[in-house]
Design a protein around this motif. Structure first.
Motif, short mmCIF file in Angstrom:
data_model
loop_
_atom_site.label_atom_id
_atom_site.label_comp_id
_atom_site.label_asym_id
_atom_site.label_seq_id
_atom_site.Cartn_x
_atom_site.Cartn_y
_atom_site.Cartn_z
N VAL A 1 1.62 11.50 -1.71
CA VAL A 1 1.65 10.43 -0.09
C VAL A 1 1.38 11.27 1.07
CG1 VAL A 1 2.81 8.62 1.31
CG2 VAL A 1 3.71 8.57 -1.31
N THR A 2 1.96 12.15 1.41
CA THR A 2 1.10 12.84 2.58
C THR A 2 -0.16 13.64 1.68
OG1 THR A 2 2.82 14.60 1.92
CG2 THR A 2 4.02 12.73 2.98
N PRO B 1 6.68 0.05 5.71
CA PRO B 1 8.23 1.00 5.93
C PRO B 1 9.84 0.61 6.22
CG PRO B 1 6.80 0.66 7.39
CD PRO B 1 6.34 -0.29 6.62
N ALA C 1 3.41 0.64 1.18
CA ALA C 1 3.30 -0.54 1.86
C ALA C 1 4.32 -0.58 3.43
CB ALA C 1 2.87 -1.57 1.51
N THR D 1 -2.75 1.71 -1.92
CA THR D 1 -3.79 1.72 -1.05
C THR D 1 -4.55 2.03 -1.19
OG1 THR D 1 -3.34 4.20 -1.96
CG2 THR D 1 -1.24 3.57 -1.07
N PRO E 1 8.42 7.34 1.73
CA PRO E 1 7.41 7.66 2.37
C PRO E 1 6.73 6.54 2.11
CG PRO E 1 7.45 9.10 0.24
CD PRO E 1 8.32 8.40 -0.18
N THR E 2 5.73 6.51 3.17
CA THR E 2 4.90 5.09 3.95
C THR E 2 3.17 5.67 4.02
OG1 THR E 2 6.23 3.37 4.87
CG2 THR E 2 4.59 3.07 4.97
N ALA E 3 2.60 4.71 3.19
CA ALA E 3 1.20 5.51 2.94
C ALA E 3 0.12 5.01 4.11
CB ALA E 3 0.24 5.13 1.84
N SER E 4 0.22 6.03 4.90
CA SER E 4 -1.50 5.41 6.32
C SER E 4 -2.60 5.88 5.50
CB SER E 4 -0.63 6.88 7.22
OG SER E 4 -0.91 8.72 6.99
N ASP E 5 -2.58 6.18 4.16
CA ASP E 5 -3.90 6.48 4.16
C ASP E 5 -3.94 6.14 2.45
OD1 ASP E 5 -5.45 7.80 6.36
OD2 ASP E 5 -3.95 8.99 5.86
#
Length: 433
Positions: free
Chosen positions: A429-430, A404, A402, A261, A16-20
């Motif tokens: 991550v989510t 995707p 970082a 992150t 999973p890629t972190a958006s925050d």
């Protein structure tokens, strides 16, 4: 780059890629290293032992099964508290070491104390891991060992119920476990043991210190005042309660996530006095841009919004190399890691595997004989092979924060030391459990 053949059934998993920024408080499983040592000491003690907060994972379950097969009584159905009752060690028995260095190096000295035939084998990759120095040392101490191949698995220990013990010279530059395995069983040897290391420096010194500390806690007399010499006197080992610390090596990918992150991760239940190399980890993470604090809440790592490269000898914390390599590729300056030639003989050739897999994702990495030189540049998604190595999976997960589209070919290999890793990582991550 060595033989990097993957042989396990593969289960793809997209990191999973972190958006925050991550914000997580975790309670991770117990230390593999402490759990394995406590099981061996409990099996050799003169009374029952308990393990509070042990690690339940493939490596530790194999250790428990191997010791049970030799006669020790193991009760491990309760995830929070395991019970070990020593019993006369006997054969015949077979020990499946899987891909666990602790089992293949700690259990053969115990088998020398058993009365009977104890066979050892494991996963195909296990047959490439170095055992020659341990085999030679045990033979010089009076243990009869039959080896089918070139000083590697499979092997058979023909025990007679006792080991003479005495002085032995060994080159343990491939793994500190070669020394630890001898020391853990040594109090039960007739003359104890004096182990003298001759060769390049023994890696992972904190693990040797853990072995000595735990032996002393069980009542053994150990002298390690002379560099590269360890003396263990013969004598009884006491059954006792062991409080297993959270696994520091397993925590490193989660701490790296805080740096990547710019977030914050707290590992609950961390003791103020630890047998693991927490000060060295603190130093490394701070140099790479993190803030590390220890409080009543636990061990906390905060990201500052920047990740810095560093030049570091990782010989004492080589297990951290894969996760730190992933972190270094996301840094603002180059990094150079040295002192880890011995990790070429771990679950896979980790130096070659890291270079090969991250290069395929666009990284600029150069192998040296004992490490890696990393020059950060943008990465792309793609398939990342783990080679049945849990630390490779951890590295890919860190990079995936970082980048995707990084797809691990087999995340199930993390069951070796942390079966819950995929769920814990995704939840962190989510933000969804």
């Amino acid at each position: 780059m060595g033989n990097l053949t993957a042989t396990r059934p593969l289960k793809p998993w997209t990191a999973p890629t972190a958006s925050d920024p991550v914000a997580a408080t975790l309670r991770l499983p117990g230390s593999k290293s402490m759990t394995a040592r406590a099981l061996v000491l409990g099996a050799l003690a003169n009374g029952p032992s308990t393990l509070a907060g042990p690690l339940r994972a493939r490596d530790t379950e194999l250790m428990a099964a191997g010791l049970r097969g030799m006669g020790a009584h193991m009760s491990i159905s309760d995830d929070e508290r395991w019970l070990v009752r020593p019993h006369r060690l006997v054969g015949p028995a077979h020990v499946d070491v899987g891909l666990a260095g602790t089992v293949m190096r700690f259990a053969p000295p115990v088998a020398g104390l058993a009365d009977g035939r104890i066979t050892f084998d494991g996963d195909p990759q296990a047959r490439t891991r170095p055992l020659g120095p341990l085999i030679g040392a045990l033979r010089s101490l009076g243990v009869r060992i039959d080896v089918a191949g070139p000083d590697s698995l499979p092997l058979t220990v023909l025990g007679v119920g006792r080991v003479a013990g005495g002085e032995v010279v060994i080159d343990a530059s491939a793994s500190s476990q070669l020394v630890s395995g001898l020391l853990l069983a040594a109090p039960r040897f007739d003359r104890g043991v004096v182990v003298r290391h001759v060769g390049p420096p023994v890696p992972s010194a904190p693990h040797l210190r853990m072995t000595v500390q735990m032996l002393r806690a069980a009542g053994a007399a150990v002298d390690d005042t002379v560099p590269d010499v360890w003396t263990v006197e013969p004598g009884p080992l006491a059954g006792r309660g062991w409080q297993i610390e959270p696994d520091l090596s397993g925590a490193v990918p989660f701490f790296a996530a805080a740096l990547v992150t710019g977030g914050e991760v707290t590992l609950k239940g961390w003791p103020h006095s630890s047998a693991q190399p927490v000060e060295r980890l603190r130093e490394l993470l701070q140099l790479m841009g993190g803030e590390v604090t220890l409080s009543t809440d636990g061990l906390t790592v905060r990201g500052t919004g920047a990740v810095h490269g560093l030049d570091a000898d990782l010989s004492d914390v080589s297990e951290l190399t894969p996760a730190l390599t992933a972190l270094a590729m996301l840094a603002d300056s180059p990094s150079r890691f040295t002192g880890v030639a011995h990790i070429r003989g771990h679950e896979t050739d980790r130096i070659a595997a890291l270079a090969r897999e991250f290069t395929a994702l666009g990284a600029d990495l150069t192998e040296s004989h004992d490490g890696l030189h990393i020059r950060p540049r943008p990465l792309r998604g793609g398939t990342f092979r783990t080679y049945a190595d849990h630390r490779m999976a951890h590295a890919a997960a860190v990079a995936g924060l970082a980048v995707p589209g990084i797809e691990l070919d087999d995340v199930a290999c993390t069951s070796k030391t942390m079966p819950e890793f995929p769920a814990l990582w995704s939840a962190m991550v989510t933000g969804k459990s």
